[in-house]
Design an enzyme around this catalytic site. Structure first.
Site, mmCIF file in Angstrom:
data_model
loop_
_atom_site.group_PDB
_atom_site.id
_atom_site.type_symbol
_atom_site.label_atom_id
_atom_site.label_comp_id
_atom_site.label_asym_id
_atom_site.label_seq_id
_atom_site.Cartn_x
_atom_site.Cartn_y
_atom_site.Cartn_z
ATOM 1 N N LEU A 243 0.821 -1.214 0.000
ATOM 2 C CA LEU A 243 0.000 0.000 0.000
ATOM 3 C C LEU A 243 0.856 1.265 0.000
ATOM 4 C CD1 LEU A 243 -2.870 1.163 0.126
ATOM 5 C CD2 LEU A 243 -2.674 1.121 2.629
ATOM 6 N N ASP A 244 0.656 2.082 -1.037
ATOM 7 C CA ASP A 244 1.322 3.389 -1.175
ATOM 8 C C ASP A 244 2.845 3.283 -1.213
ATOM 9 O OD1 ASP A 244 -1.150 4.662 -1.183
ATOM 10 O OD2 ASP A 244 -1.171 4.886 0.991
#
Length: 299
Positions: A243-244
Protein backbone atom coordinates in the site's frame (compact mmCIF):
# COMPACT_ATOMS: atom_id res chain seq x y z
CA UNK A 1 -16.61 10.77 -27.05
CA UNK A 2 -17.16 14.32 -28.28
CA UNK A 3 -16.64 14.60 -32.06
CA UNK A 4 -14.17 17.49 -31.61
CA UNK A 5 -11.87 15.35 -29.48
CA UNK A 6 -12.21 12.39 -31.85
CA UNK A 7 -11.08 14.64 -34.69
CA UNK A 8 -8.19 15.89 -32.55
CA UNK A 9 -7.00 12.33 -31.89
CA UNK A 10 -7.37 11.31 -35.54
CA UNK A 11 -5.32 14.30 -36.63
CA UNK A 12 -2.61 13.35 -34.12
CA UNK A 13 -2.58 9.76 -35.43
CA UNK A 14 -2.15 11.01 -38.99
CA UNK A 15 0.65 13.42 -38.10
CA UNK A 16 2.50 10.80 -36.02
CA UNK A 17 1.96 7.77 -38.26
CA UNK A 18 5.72 7.42 -38.83
CA UNK A 19 6.82 8.27 -35.28
CA UNK A 20 8.11 5.57 -32.94
CA UNK A 21 9.57 5.25 -29.46
CA UNK A 22 12.06 2.66 -28.27
CA UNK A 23 12.71 2.05 -24.57
CA UNK A 24 15.50 -0.27 -23.45
CA UNK A 25 17.05 -1.41 -20.18
CA UNK A 26 19.90 -3.93 -19.96
CA UNK A 27 23.26 -4.61 -18.30
CA UNK A 28 25.65 -1.80 -19.22
CA UNK A 29 28.35 -2.74 -21.72
CA UNK A 30 30.01 -1.32 -24.82
CA UNK A 31 28.14 -1.35 -28.12
CA UNK A 32 24.53 -0.88 -26.98
CA UNK A 33 23.98 2.59 -28.46
CA UNK A 34 25.86 1.64 -31.61
CA UNK A 35 23.71 -1.46 -32.15
CA UNK A 36 20.46 0.46 -31.62
CA UNK A 37 21.55 3.33 -33.86
CA UNK A 38 22.64 0.98 -36.63
CA UNK A 39 19.33 -0.87 -36.39
CA UNK A 40 17.35 2.36 -36.78
CA UNK A 41 19.64 3.56 -39.60
CA UNK A 42 19.08 0.29 -41.46
CA UNK A 43 15.37 1.13 -41.54
CA UNK A 44 16.00 4.71 -42.69
CA UNK A 45 14.85 6.04 -39.32
CA UNK A 46 15.90 9.49 -38.12
CA UNK A 47 16.52 9.87 -34.37
CA UNK A 48 14.70 12.94 -33.03
CA UNK A 49 15.34 12.54 -29.31
CA UNK A 50 17.64 10.29 -27.31
CA UNK A 51 18.08 10.14 -23.53
CA UNK A 52 20.17 7.62 -21.64
CA UNK A 53 21.32 6.81 -18.12
CA UNK A 54 23.55 4.22 -16.46
CA UNK A 55 23.50 3.30 -12.79
CA UNK A 56 27.18 2.40 -13.12
CA UNK A 57 29.30 2.05 -16.28
CA UNK A 58 30.99 -0.98 -14.69
CA UNK A 59 28.41 -3.62 -13.93
CA UNK A 60 25.42 -1.29 -13.76
CA UNK A 61 22.13 -1.11 -15.62
CA UNK A 62 21.79 0.99 -18.78
CA UNK A 63 18.56 2.74 -19.77
CA UNK A 64 17.74 4.56 -22.99
CA UNK A 65 14.69 6.14 -24.60
CA UNK A 66 14.78 7.03 -28.29
CA UNK A 67 12.08 8.79 -30.30
CA UNK A 68 12.46 8.48 -34.06
CA UNK A 69 10.77 9.14 -37.40
CA UNK A 70 10.65 6.17 -39.75
CA UNK A 71 9.01 6.26 -43.21
CA UNK A 72 6.36 3.56 -43.55
CA UNK A 73 6.43 2.68 -39.84
CA UNK A 74 2.84 1.42 -39.89
CA UNK A 75 3.78 -1.23 -42.42
CA UNK A 76 7.21 -1.99 -40.95
CA UNK A 77 6.55 -2.00 -37.19
CA UNK A 78 5.92 -5.74 -36.85
CA UNK A 79 8.97 -6.74 -38.88
CA UNK A 80 11.12 -4.20 -37.00
CA UNK A 81 10.06 -5.71 -33.69
CA UNK A 82 10.93 -9.18 -34.94
CA UNK A 83 14.33 -8.03 -36.18
CA UNK A 84 15.14 -6.18 -32.97
CA UNK A 85 14.57 -9.37 -30.98
CA UNK A 86 18.00 -10.64 -32.05
CA UNK A 87 19.71 -7.46 -30.80
CA UNK A 88 17.75 -7.65 -27.55
CA UNK A 89 18.91 -11.22 -26.93
CA UNK A 90 22.54 -10.30 -27.54
CA UNK A 91 22.46 -7.54 -24.89
CA UNK A 92 19.90 -9.17 -22.52
CA UNK A 93 17.49 -6.28 -23.02
CA UNK A 94 14.08 -5.54 -21.60
CA UNK A 95 12.54 -3.39 -24.28
CA UNK A 96 9.47 -2.11 -26.03
CA UNK A 97 8.98 -0.45 -29.40
CA UNK A 98 5.84 1.68 -29.54
CA UNK A 99 4.33 3.34 -32.63
CA UNK A 100 3.12 6.77 -31.46
CA UNK A 101 -0.03 6.65 -33.61
CA UNK A 102 -1.34 3.88 -31.34
CA UNK A 103 -2.92 6.31 -28.88
CA UNK A 104 -3.28 4.78 -25.42
CA UNK A 105 -6.74 4.26 -23.95
CA UNK A 106 -7.20 5.39 -20.36
CA UNK A 107 -9.75 4.49 -17.69
CA UNK A 108 -10.15 6.96 -14.84
CA UNK A 109 -11.38 5.74 -11.44
CA UNK A 110 -12.76 8.44 -9.14
CA UNK A 111 -14.79 8.78 -5.94
CA UNK A 112 -16.34 11.98 -4.54
CA UNK A 113 -13.48 14.46 -4.94
CA UNK A 114 -13.27 15.59 -8.56
CA UNK A 115 -10.30 17.99 -8.70
CA UNK A 116 -7.86 15.43 -10.15
CA UNK A 117 -10.43 14.16 -12.65
CA UNK A 118 -11.20 17.71 -13.78
CA UNK A 119 -7.50 18.47 -14.26
CA UNK A 120 -7.08 15.40 -16.47
CA UNK A 121 -10.18 16.32 -18.47
CA UNK A 122 -8.88 19.86 -18.97
CA UNK A 123 -5.46 18.63 -20.11
CA UNK A 124 -7.20 16.20 -22.47
CA UNK A 125 -9.52 18.84 -23.90
CA UNK A 126 -6.64 21.24 -24.50
CA UNK A 127 -4.68 18.58 -26.42
CA UNK A 128 -1.86 18.43 -23.86
CA UNK A 129 -2.83 14.91 -22.76
CA UNK A 130 -2.89 12.98 -26.01
CA UNK A 131 -4.88 9.95 -25.00
CA UNK A 132 -8.33 8.49 -25.43
CA UNK A 133 -10.29 8.64 -22.18
CA UNK A 134 -12.23 5.46 -22.82
CA UNK A 135 -14.29 5.31 -19.63
CA UNK A 136 -14.71 6.81 -16.16
CA UNK A 137 -15.65 4.42 -13.34
CA UNK A 138 -16.82 5.64 -9.95
CA UNK A 139 -18.25 4.37 -6.69
CA UNK A 140 -20.22 7.64 -6.42
CA UNK A 141 -22.43 9.67 -8.75
CA UNK A 142 -20.73 13.06 -8.32
CA UNK A 143 -18.68 12.82 -11.54
CA UNK A 144 -21.49 11.71 -13.84
CA UNK A 145 -22.60 15.14 -15.08
CA UNK A 146 -19.16 16.46 -15.98
CA UNK A 147 -18.09 13.17 -17.61
CA UNK A 148 -21.22 12.55 -19.64
CA UNK A 149 -21.23 16.21 -20.66
CA UNK A 150 -18.06 15.38 -22.62
CA UNK A 151 -19.65 12.25 -24.15
CA UNK A 152 -17.34 9.95 -22.17
CA UNK A 153 -18.89 6.69 -20.91
CA UNK A 154 -19.53 6.79 -17.15
CA UNK A 155 -20.15 3.71 -15.02
CA UNK A 156 -21.36 3.91 -11.42
CA UNK A 157 -20.39 0.83 -9.43
CA UNK A 158 -21.01 1.09 -5.66
CA UNK A 159 -18.07 -0.33 -3.74
CA UNK A 160 -17.02 -1.23 -0.23
CA UNK A 161 -14.70 -3.78 1.34
CA UNK A 162 -17.47 -6.37 1.79
CA UNK A 163 -18.15 -6.62 -1.98
CA UNK A 164 -14.70 -5.69 -3.27
CA UNK A 165 -14.13 -8.83 -5.35
CA UNK A 166 -17.53 -8.60 -7.08
CA UNK A 167 -16.93 -4.92 -7.83
CA UNK A 168 -13.52 -5.59 -9.32
CA UNK A 169 -14.92 -8.37 -11.48
CA UNK A 170 -17.26 -5.81 -13.05
CA UNK A 171 -14.43 -3.30 -13.38
CA UNK A 172 -12.10 -5.79 -15.06
CA UNK A 173 -14.89 -6.66 -17.50
CA UNK A 174 -15.26 -2.97 -18.40
CA UNK A 175 -11.49 -2.55 -18.80
CA UNK A 176 -11.46 -5.43 -21.25
CA UNK A 177 -14.55 -4.14 -23.06
CA UNK A 178 -12.99 -0.70 -23.55
CA UNK A 179 -9.54 -2.17 -24.35
CA UNK A 180 -7.88 -0.01 -21.69
CA UNK A 181 -4.08 0.46 -21.60
CA UNK A 182 -3.80 2.54 -18.40
CA UNK A 183 -5.84 2.95 -15.21
CA UNK A 184 -5.65 6.28 -13.37
CA UNK A 185 -6.84 6.46 -9.78
CA UNK A 186 -7.90 10.11 -9.57
CA UNK A 187 -8.65 10.07 -5.84
CA UNK A 188 -10.42 6.72 -6.00
CA UNK A 189 -10.84 5.94 -2.32
CA UNK A 190 -10.90 2.15 -2.44
CA UNK A 191 -8.08 -0.33 -1.86
CA UNK A 192 -7.47 -2.65 -4.82
CA UNK A 193 -7.09 -6.39 -4.32
CA UNK A 194 -3.87 -8.25 -5.21
CA UNK A 195 -5.69 -9.97 -8.09
CA UNK A 196 -6.69 -6.66 -9.65
CA UNK A 197 -3.17 -5.25 -9.29
CA UNK A 198 -1.58 -8.42 -10.68
CA UNK A 199 -3.81 -8.18 -13.74
CA UNK A 200 -2.46 -4.68 -14.50
CA UNK A 201 1.28 -4.55 -13.64
CA UNK A 202 2.72 -1.01 -13.91
CA UNK A 203 -0.54 0.06 -15.54
CA UNK A 204 -2.23 1.66 -12.53
CA UNK A 205 -1.21 5.18 -11.51
CA UNK A 206 -2.33 6.57 -8.16
CA UNK A 207 -2.15 10.03 -6.60
CA UNK A 208 -1.36 10.10 -2.90
CA UNK A 209 -2.30 13.19 -0.97
CA UNK A 210 0.97 13.53 0.88
CA UNK A 211 4.67 13.64 0.14
CA UNK A 212 5.46 9.94 0.57
CA UNK A 213 6.74 8.25 2.62
CA UNK A 214 5.29 10.69 5.17
CA UNK A 215 1.71 10.36 6.48
CA UNK A 216 0.69 7.14 4.79
CA UNK A 217 -2.96 6.21 5.37
CA UNK A 218 -6.02 8.16 6.42
CA UNK A 219 -6.39 11.84 7.41
CA UNK A 220 -2.91 12.96 6.24
CA UNK A 221 -3.63 16.69 6.40
CA UNK A 222 -4.95 16.48 9.95
CA UNK A 223 -1.86 14.52 10.95
CA UNK A 224 0.42 16.94 9.09
CA UNK A 225 -1.24 19.88 10.85
CA UNK A 226 -0.79 18.12 14.18
CA UNK A 227 2.93 17.81 13.50
CA UNK A 228 3.26 21.46 12.46
CA UNK A 229 4.83 20.59 9.10
CA UNK A 230 6.46 23.29 6.98
CA UNK A 231 6.15 21.35 3.71
CA UNK A 232 3.19 19.53 2.22
CA UNK A 233 3.08 17.71 -1.07
CA UNK A 234 1.69 14.97 -3.26
CA UNK A 235 3.08 11.79 -4.79
CA UNK A 236 2.05 9.93 -7.93
CA UNK A 237 3.15 6.31 -8.14
CA UNK A 238 2.42 2.98 -9.76
CA UNK A 239 0.21 0.74 -7.65
CA UNK A 240 1.62 -2.45 -6.16
CA UNK A 241 0.32 -4.75 -3.45
CA UNK A 242 2.39 -2.83 -0.90
CA UNK A 243 0.00 0.00 0.00
CA UNK A 244 1.32 3.39 -1.17
CA UNK A 245 4.81 1.95 -1.69
CA UNK A 246 4.86 1.43 -5.48
CA UNK A 247 7.47 3.00 -7.79
CA UNK A 248 7.26 6.80 -7.50
CA UNK A 249 6.78 8.69 -10.76
CA UNK A 250 6.46 12.31 -9.66
CA UNK A 251 6.31 14.40 -6.49
CA UNK A 252 5.94 18.07 -5.66
CA UNK A 253 5.72 20.24 -2.56
CA UNK A 254 4.65 23.64 -1.29
CA UNK A 255 5.92 25.53 1.75
CA UNK A 256 3.44 26.32 4.51
CA UNK A 257 3.73 27.90 7.94
CA UNK A 258 1.94 28.09 11.29
CA UNK A 259 -0.86 30.22 9.80
CA UNK A 260 -2.16 27.34 7.68
CA UNK A 261 -5.05 25.41 9.22
CA UNK A 262 -6.27 22.00 8.03
CA UNK A 263 -8.60 23.48 5.39
CA UNK A 264 -5.79 25.62 4.00
CA UNK A 265 -3.48 22.60 3.85
CA UNK A 266 -6.13 20.63 1.96
CA UNK A 267 -6.67 23.46 -0.53
CA UNK A 268 -2.95 23.77 -1.24
CA UNK A 269 -2.60 19.99 -1.33
CA UNK A 270 -5.36 19.55 -3.91
CA UNK A 271 -3.62 21.99 -6.23
CA UNK A 272 -0.39 19.98 -5.98
CA UNK A 273 -2.25 16.68 -6.44
CA UNK A 274 -3.80 17.87 -9.70
CA UNK A 275 -0.54 18.87 -11.34
CA UNK A 276 1.50 15.92 -10.04
CA UNK A 277 -1.01 13.35 -11.31
CA UNK A 278 -1.37 15.06 -14.70
CA UNK A 279 2.40 15.03 -15.21
CA UNK A 280 2.70 11.37 -14.23
CA UNK A 281 -0.07 10.33 -16.62
CA UNK A 282 1.40 12.42 -19.42
CA UNK A 283 4.86 10.87 -18.98
CA UNK A 284 3.36 7.38 -19.03
CA UNK A 285 1.39 7.90 -22.24
CA UNK A 286 4.48 9.46 -23.84
CA UNK A 287 6.50 6.33 -22.97
CA UNK A 288 8.94 8.29 -20.81
CA UNK A 289 9.00 5.88 -17.86
CA UNK A 290 11.01 2.72 -17.29
CA UNK A 291 10.29 0.82 -14.07
CA UNK A 292 13.37 -0.75 -12.50
CA UNK A 293 12.85 -2.71 -9.28
CA UNK A 294 10.83 -0.31 -7.09
CA UNK A 295 12.05 2.87 -8.79
CA UNK A 296 11.34 4.68 -12.02
CA UNK A 297 13.64 6.18 -14.63
CA UNK A 298 11.77 9.15 -16.14
CA UNK A 299 13.19 10.62 -19.35
Amino acid sequence: MNTTFKDQIEQFKHLKQNRGRLLVSCPDQPGIVSAISQFLFSHNANILESSQYSTNPEGGIFFIRIEFECPGLKEKAASMEQEFTDIAKKFSMDWRLTPVYKVKKVAIFVSKELHCLQELLWEWQSGDLMTEIAVVISNHEEAREVVEGLKIPFHYIPANKEIREQVEEKQLHLLKEYDVDLIVLARYMQILTPNFVAANPNKIINIHHSFLPAFIGARPYERAYGRGVKLIGATSHYVTNDLDEGPIIEQDIARVDHRANVDTLKKIGRSIERSVLARAVKWHIEDRIIVHQNKTIVF
